[in-house]
Each structure stands twice: as C-alpha cells, then as structure tokens.
Design a protein around this motif. Structure first.
Motif, PDB file in Angstrom:
ATOM      1  N   MET A  31       9.712  59.022 -21.658  1.00 55.78           N
ATOM      2  CA  MET A  31       9.199  57.930 -20.610  1.00 55.78           C
ATOM      3  C   MET A  31       7.745  58.483 -20.112  1.00 55.78           C
ATOM      4  N   SER A  32       7.727  59.835 -19.954  1.00 48.49           N
ATOM      5  CA  SER A  32       6.477  60.528 -19.259  1.00 48.49           C
ATOM      6  C   SER A  32       5.399  60.172 -20.480  1.00 48.49           C
ATOM      7  N   ALA A  33       5.488  60.464 -21.637  1.00 47.53           N
ATOM      8  CA  ALA A  33       4.626  59.984 -22.626  1.00 47.53           C
ATOM      9  C   ALA A  33       4.125  58.348 -22.649  1.00 47.53           C
ATOM     10  N   ALA A  61      -0.232  53.511 -30.011  1.00 47.77           N
ATOM     11  CA  ALA A  61       0.678  54.651 -29.486  1.00 47.77           C
ATOM     12  C   ALA A  61       1.758  54.111 -28.545  1.00 47.77           C
ATOM     13  N   LEU A  62       1.350  53.401 -27.688  1.00 48.20           N
ATOM     14  CA  LEU A  62       2.466  52.854 -26.689  1.00 48.20           C
ATOM     15  C   LEU A  62       3.527  51.915 -27.365  1.00 48.20           C
ATOM     16  N   ASP A  63       3.002  51.063 -28.438  1.00 42.93           N
ATOM     17  CA  ASP A  63       3.816  50.138 -29.261  1.00 42.93           C
ATOM     18  C   ASP A  63       5.005  51.005 -30.105  1.00 42.93           C
ATOM     19  N   ARG A  96      15.582  43.890 -21.393  1.00 37.69           N
ATOM     20  CA  ARG A  96      14.472  44.416 -20.808  1.00 37.69           C
ATOM     21  C   ARG A  96      13.860  45.272 -21.992  1.00 37.69           C
ATOM     22  N   LEU A  97      14.477  46.079 -22.833  1.00 35.11           N
ATOM     23  CA  LEU A  97      13.789  46.879 -23.773  1.00 35.11           C
ATOM     24  C   LEU A  97      13.212  45.800 -24.816  1.00 35.11           C
ATOM     25  N   THR A  98      13.916  44.725 -24.961  1.00 36.53           N
ATOM     26  CA  THR A  98      13.073  43.596 -26.264  1.00 36.53           C
ATOM     27  C   THR A  98      11.733  43.166 -25.402  1.00 36.53           C
ATOM     28  N   ARG A 128       4.210  44.747 -16.254  1.00 33.42           N
ATOM     29  CA  ARG A 128       5.385  43.744 -15.573  1.00 33.42           C
ATOM     30  C   ARG A 128       6.710  44.179 -16.286  1.00 33.42           C
ATOM     31  N   ALA A 129       6.699  44.426 -17.566  1.00 33.45           N
ATOM     32  CA  ALA A 129       7.940  44.753 -18.319  1.00 33.45           C
ATOM     33  C   ALA A 129       8.379  46.108 -17.650  1.00 33.45           C
ATOM     34  N   CYS A 130       7.353  46.945 -17.463  1.00 30.91           N
ATOM     35  CA  CYS A 130       7.951  48.329 -17.097  1.00 30.91           C
ATOM     36  C   CYS A 130       8.420  47.885 -15.588  1.00 30.91           C
ATOM     37  N   CYS A 133      12.148  46.472 -15.143  1.00 33.80           N
ATOM     38  CA  CYS A 133      12.939  47.424 -15.623  1.00 33.80           C
ATOM     39  C   CYS A 133      13.370  48.211 -14.638  1.00 33.80           C
ATOM     40  N   HIS A 134      12.275  48.818 -14.137  1.00 38.97           N
ATOM     41  CA  HIS A 134      12.464  49.992 -13.108  1.00 38.97           C
ATOM     42  C   HIS A 134      13.025  49.525 -12.063  1.00 38.97           C
ATOM     43  N   GLN A 135      12.848  48.269 -11.396  1.00 39.60           N
ATOM     44  CA  GLN A 135      13.319  47.648 -10.192  1.00 39.60           C
ATOM     45  C   GLN A 135      14.695  47.749 -10.293  1.00 39.60           C
ATOM     46  N   PHE A 137      16.928  49.094 -12.997  1.00 36.85           N
ATOM     47  CA  PHE A 137      17.674  50.093 -13.682  1.00 36.85           C
ATOM     48  C   PHE A 137      17.263  51.451 -13.056  1.00 36.85           C
ATOM     49  N   ARG A 138      16.168  51.655 -12.491  1.00 37.59           N
ATOM     50  CA  ARG A 138      15.804  52.963 -12.286  1.00 37.59           C
ATOM     51  C   ARG A 138      16.032  53.192 -10.748  1.00 37.59           C
ATOM     52  N   GLU A 139      16.542  54.402 -10.413  1.00 36.11           N
ATOM     53  CA  GLU A 139      16.633  54.872  -9.040  1.00 36.11           C
ATOM     54  C   GLU A 139      15.202  55.002  -8.192  1.00 36.11           C
TER      55      GLU A 139
HETATM   56  C1  HEC Z   1      14.438  48.884 -20.381  1.00 38.19           C
HETATM   57  C2  HEC Z   1      13.939  49.820 -18.766  1.00 38.19           C
HETATM   58  C3  HEC Z   1      12.349  50.217 -18.945  1.00 38.19           C
HETATM   59  C4  HEC Z   1      11.472  49.757 -19.138  1.00 38.19           C
HETATM   60  C5  HEC Z   1      11.174  48.648 -19.961  1.00 38.19           C
HETATM   61  C6  HEC Z   1      10.627  50.936 -19.020  1.00 38.19           C
HETATM   62  N1  HEC Z   1      11.202  51.947 -18.198  1.00 38.19           N
HETATM   63 FE1  HEC Z   1      10.482  53.626 -17.445  1.00 38.19          FE
HETATM   64  N2  HEC Z   1      12.117  54.339 -17.116  1.00 38.19           N
HETATM   65  C7  HEC Z   1      13.273  53.570 -17.187  1.00 38.19           C
HETATM   66  C8  HEC Z   1      14.446  54.565 -16.812  1.00 38.19           C
HETATM   67  C9  HEC Z   1      15.968  54.008 -16.426  1.00 38.19           C
HETATM   68  C10 HEC Z   1      13.904  55.597 -16.174  1.00 38.19           C
HETATM   69  C11 HEC Z   1      14.617  56.917 -15.453  1.00 38.19           C
HETATM   70  C12 HEC Z   1      14.960  57.775 -16.669  1.00 38.19           C
HETATM   71  C13 HEC Z   1      15.879  59.039 -16.188  1.00 38.19           C
HETATM   72  O1  HEC Z   1      15.548  59.655 -15.261  1.00 38.19           O
HETATM   73  O2  HEC Z   1      16.558  59.716 -17.052  1.00 38.19           O
HETATM   74  C14 HEC Z   1      12.421  55.637 -16.473  1.00 38.19           C
HETATM   75  C15 HEC Z   1      11.680  56.533 -16.273  1.00 38.19           C
HETATM   76  C16 HEC Z   1      10.030  56.544 -16.356  1.00 38.19           C
HETATM   77  C17 HEC Z   1       9.220  57.565 -15.938  1.00 38.19           C
HETATM   78  C18 HEC Z   1       9.491  58.865 -15.298  1.00 38.19           C
HETATM   79  C19 HEC Z   1      10.016  59.868 -16.248  1.00 38.19           C
HETATM   80  C20 HEC Z   1      10.245  61.287 -15.612  1.00 38.19           C
HETATM   81  O3  HEC Z   1       9.759  62.084 -16.036  1.00 38.19           O
HETATM   82  O4  HEC Z   1      11.309  61.207 -15.006  1.00 38.19           O
HETATM   83  C21 HEC Z   1       8.099  56.945 -16.108  1.00 38.19           C
HETATM   84  C22 HEC Z   1       6.542  57.684 -16.003  1.00 38.19           C
HETATM   85  C23 HEC Z   1       8.450  55.688 -16.882  1.00 38.19           C
HETATM   86  N3  HEC Z   1       9.459  55.311 -16.862  1.00 38.19           N
HETATM   87  C24 HEC Z   1       7.109  54.880 -17.227  1.00 38.19           C
HETATM   88  C25 HEC Z   1       7.354  53.630 -17.523  1.00 38.19           C
HETATM   89  C26 HEC Z   1       6.318  52.848 -18.232  1.00 38.19           C
HETATM   90  C27 HEC Z   1       4.636  53.169 -18.078  1.00 38.19           C
HETATM   91  C28 HEC Z   1       6.873  51.577 -18.694  1.00 38.19           C
HETATM   92  C29 HEC Z   1       6.121  50.548 -19.641  1.00 38.19           C
HETATM   93  C30 HEC Z   1       5.032  50.755 -20.539  1.00 38.19           C
HETATM   94  C31 HEC Z   1       8.267  51.781 -18.735  1.00 38.19           C
HETATM   95  N4  HEC Z   1       8.544  52.998 -18.003  1.00 38.19           N
HETATM   96  C32 HEC Z   1       9.094  50.854 -19.041  1.00 38.19           C
HETATM   97  C33 HEC Z   1      13.489  52.370 -17.682  1.00 38.19           C
HETATM   98  C34 HEC Z   1      12.425  51.634 -18.166  1.00 38.19           C
END
Ligand code: HEC
Length: 139
Positions: A31-33, A61-63, A96-98, A128-130, A133-135, A137-139
């Motif tokens: 996710m960091s990448a 790379a993103l794709d 959301r991954l799709t 918007r896709a990021c 999902c974050h809103q 499924f991510r804390e």
């Molecule tokens: C389908 C869901 C989903 C999508 C789409 C998504 N993310 Fe995430 N992302 C997550 C979740 C869930 C976490 C928390 C993961 C964890 O802490 O294990 C996360 C964590 C992250 C983090 C923090 C990583 C860390 O070191 O803790 C970053 C940065 C991030 N996402 C960027 C992005 C970006 C930029 C996009 C879009 C290009 C994106 N994500 C799309 C679900 C998603």
C-alpha cells in the motif's frame, strides 16, 4: 506429555501470529508503494517537478500494483488499519478493488496517450477509488 502438548500449542500460536504480522506488514508495504507512486504522480501534475515523461511509467507501475493489491487481503490477515468489515463484507470489498483496477487501467491508457485533458480526470478517478475504500474499510 502435558508439558509437551503445552509447548506444541504455544509454538503453533506464536508461529501463526508471526505469520499474520508479516502478512499485515507486507500489505502495508504494498500500500505504501501505491501511495508513493500516487504521490510522485501528484508532484508532476502539480508541476512541482518538471518530469512529464515519468507519468506514463508511473501510471503503468500503479496499474501493476493494483493487481498486487488484490492479493494482500487474504482471510486471516486482519490487523493494522484494516477493518474487520473487509472479511465480513467480502463482496463489497472485492468490488472496491475492481473499481481501483478499472481506474488504474484507464489512467494507464490516458497516461500513455500523453494527453493532459485525459490524464487529469483519469487520475481523479483513481484518487476517488482510493478514498472510497479507505473511508469504508480503513481505520
Ligand atoms: C479496496 C480497498 C482499498 C483501495 C482501493 C485502496 N486502499 Fe489503501 N489501504 C486499504 C486498507 C484496508 C489499508 C490499511 C492496511 C493495513 O493497515 O493493513 C490501506 C492502507 C494504505 C496506506 C498506508 C500503508 C501503511 O504503511 O500503513 C496507503 C499509503 C494507502 N493505503 C494508499 C492508497 C492509495 C494511494 C490508493 C489508491 C491508488 C489506495 N490506497 C487504494 C484499502 C484500500
């Protein structure tokens, strides 16, 4: 016998938790990448750096990373900032991954065209896709 059993149980528990921790860390690295790649693209689009030729390879790379992202949420890998809803509502999460993959694929095509009028809206859709999902499924 009892002691041996207790040891075996303790060993299996510690092996499991170490493995899960690695899964979570691996996910966060991936996710960091993705975040770093988006950040670099943002700097180019805001013209903070003069690197227009890097947009296409970064978009590619993103794709590719969007494919990897499909595989970093296996069953039993809960932890980090990943909410349990990911595994409780797997269909919504998979959708959301799709959506992410569709957006990065479109962006990749737009970026290789070099046409800024296509690139701007396409990267907006990825963002918007990021956030979507974050809103949810991510804390
Ligand atoms: C389908 C869901 C989903 C999508 C789409 C998504 N993310 Fe995430 N992302 C997550 C979740 C869930 C976490 C928390 C993961 C964890 O802490 O294990 C996360 C964590 C992250 C983090 C923090 C990583 C860390 O070191 O803790 C970053 C940065 C991030 N996402 C960027 C992005 C970006 C930029 C996009 C879009 C290009 C994106 N994500 C799309 C679900 C998603």
């Amino acid at each position: 016998m009892k002691r041996l059993l207790a040891f075996a149980v303790a060993a299996s528990i510690s092996v499991t938790s170490v493995a899960d921790e690695d899964q979570v860390e691996y996910r966060q690295e991936v996710m960091s990448a993705i975040g770093g790649t988006m950040g670099a693209i943002g700097k180019i689009l805001k013209q903070e750096v003069d690197r227009p030729g890097d947009i296409a390879p970064l978009a590619a790379a993103l794709d590719e990373l969007a494919d990897t992202a499909q595989r970093v949420f296996p069953e039993g890998s809960d932890g980090g900032d990943a909410l349990p809803e990911i595994w409780e509502e797997p269909e919504d999460f998979a959708e959301r991954l799709t959506v992410l993959k569709e957006a990065t694929s479109k962006f990749r095509t737009a970026a290789s065209s070099g046409d800024m009028a296509q690139i701007g809206p396409a990267v907006g859709e990825v963002g918007r896709a990021c956030r979507g999902c974050h809103q949810r499924f991510r804390e």
